[in-house]
Design an enzyme around this catalytic site. Structure first.
Site, mmCIF file in Angstrom:
data_model
loop_
_atom_site.group_PDB
_atom_site.id
_atom_site.type_symbol
_atom_site.label_atom_id
_atom_site.label_comp_id
_atom_site.label_asym_id
_atom_site.label_seq_id
_atom_site.Cartn_x
_atom_site.Cartn_y
_atom_site.Cartn_z
ATOM 1 C CB SER A 241 -0.970 0.002 1.181
ATOM 2 O OG SER A 241 -0.269 -0.123 2.402
ATOM 3 C CG HIS A 271 -1.071 -4.990 2.471
ATOM 4 N ND1 HIS A 271 -0.340 -4.886 3.607
ATOM 5 C CD2 HIS A 271 -0.951 -3.779 1.845
ATOM 6 C CE1 HIS A 271 0.216 -3.678 3.678
ATOM 7 N NE2 HIS A 271 -0.155 -2.982 2.619
ATOM 8 C CG HIS A 317 5.739 -9.318 8.129
ATOM 9 N ND1 HIS A 317 6.682 -8.557 7.473
ATOM 10 C CD2 HIS A 317 4.665 -8.511 8.333
ATOM 11 C CE1 HIS A 317 6.193 -7.345 7.301
ATOM 12 N NE2 HIS A 317 4.978 -7.289 7.807
ATOM 13 N NE ARG A 326 3.187 -3.799 13.083
ATOM 14 C CZ ARG A 326 2.821 -3.902 11.821
ATOM 15 N NH1 ARG A 326 2.336 -2.845 11.185
ATOM 16 N NH2 ARG A 326 2.931 -5.049 11.179
ATOM 17 C CG ASP A 372 -3.144 -7.778 9.988
ATOM 18 O OD1 ASP A 372 -3.540 -6.677 10.402
ATOM 19 O OD2 ASP A 372 -2.579 -7.929 8.896
#
Ligand code: HAX
Length: 441
Positions: A241, A271, A317, A326, A372
């Site tokens: 992105s 993504h 990843h 994160r 995620d």
């Protein structure tokens, strides 16, 4: 304006550094690209330089050199809140400086002054069919504001090249100021019977968003959104992105055209869409076993997913080779505020089980969870149960990073991007030629 002054103070030094690199070391070879790298998505090939953020494979994302933990402790926080102001995050990313509270609030105020969304944007959202994806609506709404671009207007008037970044910054502040209300409008339209809630200018960026989607009564949700936006604001400029937004911007397309393009990349399942797929997978796991599953049940469920040729969403990843910090920050949030939430506990059983199983496949390069893996679980806890909205939350946050990379690309006079494409035949003959030369040595 605070960010313009901040960038202006630094820009000539950065330009000198870039000019020196290209003039004095222009022939320095960084990497040789292999055939397999080309056929595997240009994996690992350095394609650009950006100082906004960097993904360290072993330690995770750094914003302007700071780790997630450092950012969480060093950025200013409002009294009675536990997570930094989004204005401070933007100051760090765009302005390359840890802000004081005063500076973070100056950006928050700048956003408040620019937050009015033109009515035509809402009409565009309204014109979408009922089954439209929230990301398509969001991207189109952002795209529609291209007609307001000050950069585009300046470009067609007499804006000087060295000042492009100022108009881009102006547009970036408009876009990031308006974007929360647009995202909230989509949420309310789709999931709250179109009961719209107007902005409350006494609130900070994240709390105002929480208020506009009907979560204003829960101060903890505002804290979650401060954390969420901070964690998703950027992840290096080479992911699908951010790179798309940068690439489109390199053609001097305005910030709205560029960011809308970036959002379209974010909407892909490998993504940004992974955060909704991940939660749906977790929900299905929970429902299959009618409660928090045991490790044995999770093992069966993961095996079934792998046997069906599917990926375990939220794990793996392209760059990271460690537990995503994160994910850790989100885990700590849940452990502190709702450790007994059954979906969180399910996610934790997956965390205990999935990495070993992914390692055992022998092919997954990073068996660890990415951000995620928990996004949806946290949102669900606060009643944001509509998983097809989760990628919009990601996009709302990522717009901060997109705009920083684009403003700095213009500030440093980066040219239009134009790599090279080969044909299969050309590649085969290059290899054959090389072999022929080796044989004659
Ligand atoms: N489950 C099962 N298999 C996986 C896997 C996972 N979570 N992650 C990687 N693999 C597989 C790949 O499909 C690939 O298999 P094939 O060779 O058969 O095609 C193999 O392992 C090697 O892949 P890799 O080099 O480790 O990973 P990639 O760089 O190709 O892909 C992905 C990285 C993130 C796309 C991948 O790990 C994945 O699909 N993960 C699940 C989806 C997900 O969580 N996406 C979100 C990532 C974070 C992000 O960008 N958010 O926006």
């Amino acid at each position: 304006m605070i960010l313009e002054d901040r960038i202006q103070a630094d820009v000539s030094t950065w330009r000198e550094r870039v000019n020196r690199l290209t003039k004095e070391h222009g022939d320095f070879v960084i990497s040789n690209v292999t055939v397999s790298q080309i056929f595997s998505g240009i994996r690992g090939v350095p394609i650009q330089v950006s100082d906004i953020s960097y993904v360290d494979p072993e330690k995770g994302i750094r914003y302007r050199g700071y780790t997630i933990n450092e950012i969480l402790s060093l950025l200013p926080k409002l009294p009675d809140t536990n997570y930094p102001l989004v204005g401070g995050v933007y100051h760090l990313l765009m302005g390359n400086e840890l802000p004081t509270m005063e500076k973070a609030l100056a950006i928050e105020n700048e956003w408040k002054n620019r937050s009015e969304v033109p009515d035509y944007v809402f009409r565009i959202i309204d014109s979408f069919p009922e089954n439209a994806s929230t990301m398509a609506m969001y991207s189109a709404a952002i795209l529609s504001m291209s007609s307001d671009s000050k950069f585009s207007k300046g470009y067609h008037d007499s804006l000087r090249k060295e000042d492009y970044w100022k108009a881009m910054l102006d547009d970036s502040l408009d876009l990031t100021a308006r974007s929360p209300q647009i995202a909230a409008y989509i949420y309310n339209k789709k999931y709250r019977n179109n009961e719209q809630i107007g902005p409350n200018k006494s609130l900070d960026y994240a709390a105002n968003f929480a208020h506009m989607i009907g979560k204003g009564d829960d101060p903890l949700y505002a804290d979650l959104m401060r954390l969420f936006i901070l964690l998703h604001a950027d992840h290096e400029n080479a992911n699908v992105s951010a790179h798309t937004a940068h690439l489109v911007g390199s053609a001097l397309s305005d910030i709205y055209l560029s960011c809308s393009a970036g959002l379209n990349g974010l909407a892909g399942p490998l993504h940004g869409l992974a955060n909704q797929e991940c939660f749906n997978w977790l929900l299905d796991l929970y429902n299959t076993y009618q409660g928090v599953p045991t490790k044995q049940q999770v093992t069966e469920y993961i095996q079934k997913t792998l046997d069906e040729g599917k990926v375990i969403p939220g794990y793996g990843h392209a760059v990271l080779r460690c537990i995503d910090p994160r994910f850790e920050a989100e885990r700590q949030f849940a452990e502190k505020y709702f450790p007994d939430d059954e979906y969180f506990r399910t996610a934790m059983v997956v965390f205990e089980t999935a990495p070993d199983m992914l390692k055992a496949t022998g092919k997954v390069k990073n068996p660890w969870p990415n951000v995620d893996a928990l996004n949806g679980t946290l949102q669900y806890h606060f009643g944001v149960t509509q998983s097809d909205y989760y990628t919009v939350l990601f996009g709302l946050s990522r717009m901060l990073g997109f705009t920083c990379h684009i403003v700095w690309a213009r500030a440093l006079g980066k040219p239009i991007e134009r790599p090279k494409a080969l044909t299969t035949r050309l590649l085969e003959s290059m290899i054959a030629e090389e072999k022929k030369q080796e044989a004659t040595k």
